[in-house]
Design a protein around this motif. Structure first.
Motif, PDB file in Angstrom:
ATOM      1  N   THR A  37       0.946  -1.149   0.052  1.00 46.54           N
ATOM      2  CA  THR A  37      -0.002   0.092   0.044  1.00 46.54           C
ATOM      3  C   THR A  37       0.757   1.422   0.093  1.00 46.54           C
ATOM      4  OG1 THR A  37      -1.680  -1.120   1.218  1.00 46.54           O
ATOM      5  CG2 THR A  37      -1.810   1.297   1.161  1.00 46.54           C
ATOM      6  N   ARG A  62      -8.175   3.567  -3.938  1.00 55.58           N
ATOM      7  CA  ARG A  62      -9.313   2.543  -3.584  1.00 55.58           C
ATOM      8  C   ARG A  62      -9.353   1.193  -4.433  1.00 55.58           C
ATOM      9  NH1 ARG A  62     -12.047   7.455  -2.810  1.00 55.58           N
ATOM     10  NH2 ARG A  62     -12.748   7.650  -4.740  1.00 55.58           N
ATOM     11  N   LEU A  65      -6.724  -1.174  -3.016  1.00 57.25           N
ATOM     12  CA  LEU A  65      -7.351  -1.878  -1.542  1.00 57.25           C
ATOM     13  C   LEU A  65      -8.528  -2.776  -1.886  1.00 57.25           C
ATOM     14  CD1 LEU A  65      -6.957   1.423   0.725  1.00 57.25           C
ATOM     15  CD2 LEU A  65      -5.443  -0.700   0.491  1.00 57.25           C
TER      16      LEU A  65
END
Length: 73
Positions: A37, A62, A65
């Motif tokens: 990340t 987004r 993730l």
């Protein structure tokens, strides 16, 4: 550097909690997820700084993730 370490620690804590709650996809290591990340965030930030019109940084993050976390609504 302190902000980077704090962000990494926060992400590691978050992914560890998701793992404990069974919300990470099978086989996703919380440590690797936190590192990935940060790497994605760094790469997106560089791209965004070079040309802001090329990407929607928030949406790209987004999407990344969502690939790691099982979102159950």
């Amino acid at each position: 550097m302190q902000r980077y370490e704090r962000t990494r620690g926060t992400l590691l804590h978050a992914f560890t909690r998701l793992h404990e709650d069974g919300l990470l996809r099978d086989g996703v290591d919380p440590v690797a997820a936190a590192r990935s990340t940060i790497a994605v965030m760094d790469g997106l930030q560089v791209q965004w700084l070079l040309d802001r019109s090329l990407l929607d940084m928030a949406e790209e993050l987004r999407t990344f993730l969502r690939q790691l976390v099982v979102i159950e609504l």
